[in-house]
Design a protein around this motif. Structure first.
Motif, PDB file in Angstrom:
ATOM      1  N   ARG A 412       0.828  -1.244   0.590  1.00  0.00           N
ATOM      2  CA  ARG A 412      -0.577   0.020   0.302  1.00  0.00           C
ATOM      3  C   ARG A 412       1.164   1.492   0.074  1.00  0.00           C
ATOM      4  O   ARG A 412       0.903   2.077  -0.659  1.00  0.00           O
ATOM      5  N   MET A 422      -3.705   2.917  -4.792  1.00  0.00           N
ATOM      6  CA  MET A 422      -4.424   2.093  -4.448  1.00  0.00           C
ATOM      7  C   MET A 422      -3.855   0.435  -5.108  1.00  0.00           C
ATOM      8  O   MET A 422      -4.398   0.678  -6.346  1.00  0.00           O
ATOM      9  N   CYS A 728      -7.984   8.161  -5.046  1.00  0.00           N
ATOM     10  CA  CYS A 728      -8.232   6.932  -4.838  1.00  0.00           C
ATOM     11  C   CYS A 728     -10.284   6.690  -4.371  1.00  0.00           C
ATOM     12  O   CYS A 728     -10.650   5.909  -4.675  1.00  0.00           O
ATOM     13  N   THR A 828      -6.139  -2.468   2.249  1.00  0.00           N
ATOM     14  CA  THR A 828      -4.641  -3.279   1.725  1.00  0.00           C
ATOM     15  C   THR A 828      -4.593  -4.418   2.745  1.00  0.00           C
ATOM     16  O   THR A 828      -3.546  -4.299   3.508  1.00  0.00           O
ATOM     17  N   ASN A 870      -1.450   7.683   3.992  1.00  0.00           N
ATOM     18  CA  ASN A 870      -0.578   6.233   3.930  1.00  0.00           C
ATOM     19  C   ASN A 870      -0.159   6.168   5.261  1.00  0.00           C
ATOM     20  O   ASN A 870       1.172   6.911   6.123  1.00  0.00           O
TER      21      ASN A 870
END
Length: 871
Positions: A412, A422, A728, A828, A870
């Motif tokens: 990810r 993604m 995303c 993820t 992130n």
């Protein structure tokens, strides 16, 4: 509404997002961010293997419960005590001593370096012995001239010795007093010419000095010619206000500055007794300044270290200017420094100690550790040179880096950082199942070859080059052509030095040669120079327009000499009123603000080139993007690093100055060297960074690095930038966007015109490209962002529009299978066992309305911090 079941969680998301709280809660830290726990839970409703995984984690905390074990002091105490640290190096500064005239002197400082990495100030413990008598005289740690000649002075401590070569000339002559060399430094030292005192734009209490002494001639005039007889009294020099106010003999707003009969008092008094002359003939200038020692690791609060400052002049002489320098620390919490240059350690941390003399600022880095800290470096793997240099710094700090993140986290993180996308469900399943030990390197290579990588960096460079429409200047066609030119260069992997040289030296029509839009976007000569310095060298030189830079080496001469490279840029119209022609006029000069003299083009920190008959911009571009410019590769390497870690080795990336030092200069230098060796192919630099262990570290900390915010010992959660976040959301919901000039489904990172935006992008801090400042991209979470995600139409409408849940129900997928796909698409990873239990209960309670319940869950995931950051 299908959101009714997640109101409580929504308000939590609102609070966490607005407050910037770390990603994981106390409960989350053991489960959600790890990819391993979900694996055994694939038999969703009956997660039998999960308890084993969860049982293993508490077992790791049981040693904490076994604290009675230390109740066996007998075992550790009989062990032989650790040997005392052994000195491995003796540093004595300076090793080359030049003394000129009878008034000269040179302080000597000593520093012992021990095998445990600690340093000790041994200045007062040094023993000195000249090899030849009669040339120098030594008192304590000060060396004075005694007679002309050369000799070595042997400095010894702890069985080690260092030879100091000493040369004395004109030992019996008195150096004449100088306003520039002797009096002006006292103003800096006493703080008279700072912005808070007489250096303010309008001065203070009726007296004005140039800020930090950028105009000695003007200061001399105001001191000797304004209000004649008030500030100086040549018939009775001791009664001059210049002296009486400084020593507190008469009322002075600034208070008492120094003692009577101090060297500062005596310098001004000698000048007044000589008739207050201005210097005749050529005055030696300061070429460089050095501070000693170059750094240190201090053992505990209260530890001290004396520093020394040496100035090198254009006539080949040197001068000990320790007592004339202005000292400061960038972190008083860790270390302070006195006016006389004595550092005192405080709390654990790092401090950059700075000394300013004349127009030069120099610094030295010191680490402060807890007294007697017991530390042993574990055998941490190193994947490449990045890790080696990071670990070298962490060893000094006694910090252990975190463990490596899981495969799912790396997938990810790398996908978002390198391509701004993604990972898909298929990519997740394939990567997690892959047993190849080099799969992470292969993933990086695959991502680097995707078109999305190009689009990410075109977006970043579009911000630096301010690609946008400008009323009555840059049309949408020009902006689009400019963007396409940039995209073609990056897609073709044109080396960045060639791209920059082409850009800065461009001529022709803004349609025919789109790179010329760089000079159409900004027409002010001084502003163009500032932008070039900030973007391609990382330097904010704006303040040197009006005075010498207070925190760096740049003077007004440097500023206007650099701006002279852009003084001959010509602009004229073409047949199409939307197009302009950029050309070299061959005439036009830049004049200095103070004395109106014409400034010849000179590189920042470099030489003065021959530009007669040449396009000055081309001359500059060839130097700027080359090995001769020490700032180009360093700055671009720092920009690339900051993209992947959320902050630069120098932070902010466009605020490079001595007073804002790199946290790891060795790493920055090595990145720049590699970047140059790669022929400025930044894709190779990205690969080095992303395949390092440092980039792959987990966000989870250990006791030694939990407070580290600057040295990259663990990963930091980073909010997705506006364009990437919108892309995303669109990707996972399968709901495409439509932007001006782009087809349906285009990504926000592909927007060419900086003025093309929407409410979401504006709210989440997309750069307007009005300036080249890195601060234009706003990454701080805010309340308006949280409210828009919770209640705005972006997430809600895209869930409905994309029909993520509806399409999977129609395909015959079971609710928990759909939940798995939601989690993988958004985070993820698969749900943890704890999450599974909650989700099963929610779905059981809403069997009659499963679609809305699943949409509720989907909406919650899109609003979660784990999706927005992130990590």
């Amino acid at each position: 509404m299908w959101r009714h079941q997640t109101i409580t969680r929504s308000f939590l998301a609102l609070a966490f997002l607005a407050g910037g709280i770390s990603l994981a809660t106390a409960a989350d830290k053991t489960e959600p961010v790890k990819a391993e726990p979900p694996k055994p839970a694939e038999a969703k409703p009956t997660p039998t293997p999960a308890p084993k995984a969860e049982a293993a984690k508490p077992a790791e905390t049981k040693p904490a419960e076994t604290k009675p074990a230390p109740a066996q002091p007998a075992a550790p105490k009989p062990a032989p005590p650790k040997p005392a640290p052994k000195m491995v190096q003796l540093n004595v500064y300076p090793q080359d001593i030049q003394l000129t005239t009878s008034r000269d002197r040179q302080s000597v400082i000593g520093q012992a370096v021990y095998d445990n990495g600690l340093t000790e100030d041994v200045t007062t413990k040094l023993q000195f012995k000249p090899v030849q008598e009669g040339i120098v005289r030594i008192e304590n740690n000060m060396i004075y001239p005694a007679g002309d000649g050369e000799t070595d002075v042997v400095a010894t401590f702890g069985g080690a010795s260092v030879n100091l070569h000493s040369k004395v000339t004109k030992a019996k002559e008195d150096r004449p007093i100088s306003f520039t060399l002797d009096v002006m430094p006292t103003f800096m030292r006493a703080g008279c010419n700072t912005g808070s005192c007489h250096g303010a734009a309008r001065g203070k209490d009726g007296f004005r000095l140039s800020l930090f002494g950028f105009d000695p001639k003007g200061d001399y005039h105001r001191l000797t010619r304004e209000l004649s007889g008030r500030r100086i009294n040549l018939s009775m020099p001791q009664e001059s206000l210049l002296l009486e106010k400084a020593i507190g003999a008469v009322p002075h707003t600034g208070g008492k500055l120094y003692e009577k009969d101090s060297e500062y008092y005596n310098a001004s008094l000698r000048w007044l007794q000589a008739g207050a002359p201005y210097d005749a003939g050529a005055i030696p200038t300061v070429d460089k300044v050095e501070i000693y020692p170059k750094g240190g690791v201090m053992d505990g609060k209260g530890t001290t270290q004396q520093v020394s400052v040496l100035a090198y002049y254009s006539d080949g002489t040197t001068r000990d200017v320790t007592t004339l320098s202005a000292f400061s620390s960038n972190n008083d919490n860790s270390a302070t420094i006195t006016k006389d240059g004595k550092i005192t350690a405080n709390n654990r941390g790092e401090a950059f100690i700075m000394a300013r003399f004349d127009t030069h600022t120099v610094g030295s880095h010191f680490v402060v550790l807890p007294k007697g800290l017991d530390f042993e470096w574990p055998n941490v793997p190193e994947y490449n040179y990045v890790d080696t240099l990071i670990h070298n710094k962490l060893k000094k700090l006694r910090v252990v880096p975190s463990e490596v993140c899981s495969d799912a986290e790396f997938l990810r993180r790398a996908s978002l950082d390198i391509c701004g996308v993604m990972p898909t469900i298929e990519e997740f399943n394939t990567f997690v199942a892959d047993k190849d030990p080099k799969k992470r390197e292969k993933l990086v290579d695959q991502l680097l070859n995707r078109k999305e990588f190009v689009e990410m960096w075109v977006m970043k460079w579009s911000e630096l080059l301010q690609i946008r429409t400008v009323n009555n200047r840059i049309s949408y066609k020009s902006a689009l052509l400019y963007y396409n030119w940039l995209q073609e260069r990056i897609a073709s992997n044109v080396p960045l030095d060639k791209m920059v040289q082409e850009l800065l030296g461009s001529t022709g029509g803004t349609f025919a040669n789109a790179a010329t839009n760089y000079y159409e976007n900004e027409r002010d000569t001084l502003k163009v120079a500032e932008n070039v310095a900030q973007v391609f060298m990382g330097m904010r030189i704006q303040c040197a327009q009006c005075h010498n830079h207070p925190f760096d080496r740049w003077t007004m001469d440097d500023y206007y000499s650099f701006a002279a490279f852009f003084s001959q840029v010509g602009r004229k119209g073409s047949e199409d009123p939307r197009e302009s022609i950029i050309y070299n006029r061959g005439s036009g000069e830049v004049r200095h603000l103070v004395d109106n003299r014409v400034m010849q083009p000179k590189f920042l920190g470099g030489a003065q080139p021959e530009v007669k008959g040449k396009d000055r911009r081309v001359v500059l571009a060839n130097w700027l993007a080359s090995n001769e410019n020490p700032y180009f590769a360093t700055n671009l390497s720092n920009i690339v690093w900051a993209h992947f870690f959320g902050k630069g080795i120098i932070n902010e990336v466009d605020d490079v100055r001595i007073s804002n030092p790199p946290v790891n200069p060795e790493l920055l230098d090595e990145l720049a060297k590699r970047f140059t060796d790669y022929n400025y192919d930044f894709k190779k630099l990205v690969r080095d960074i992303c395949t390092s262990r440092t980039y792959q570290l987990s966000t989870q900390t250990n006791p030694s690095n939990e407070n580290d915010l600057t040295n990259f010992s663990h990963a930091h959660p980073r909010r997705l930038r506006a364009e990437v976040l919108l892309d995303c959301i669109s990707q996972v919901t399968s709901a495409p966007n439509k932007f001006r000039g782009l087809p349906l489904g285009a990504r926000a990172v592909q927007i060419a015109d900086g003025n093309t935006t929407n409410y979401f992008l504006t709210t989440f801090g997309r750069a307007k490209r009005d300036t080249v400042c890195s601060c234009e991209v706003r990454m701080e979470p805010s309340l308006s962002q949280a409210l828009h995600l919770l209640n705005g139409d972006t997430v809600n409408s895209k869930i409905v529009q994309g029909k993520f849940v509806e399409s999977r129900i129609k395909a015959g997928k079971k609710p928990l299978e759909i939940v798995d796909e939601m989690y993988i698409s958004c985070l993820t990873r698969k749900p943890t066992d704890k999450e599974y239990s909650t989700l099963v209960q929610v779905l059981d309670e809403n069997k009659k309305d499963e679609q809305n319940a699943l949409n509720d869950i989907f909406w919650s995931l899109l609003n979660s911090r784990e999706f927005i950051f992130n990590h």
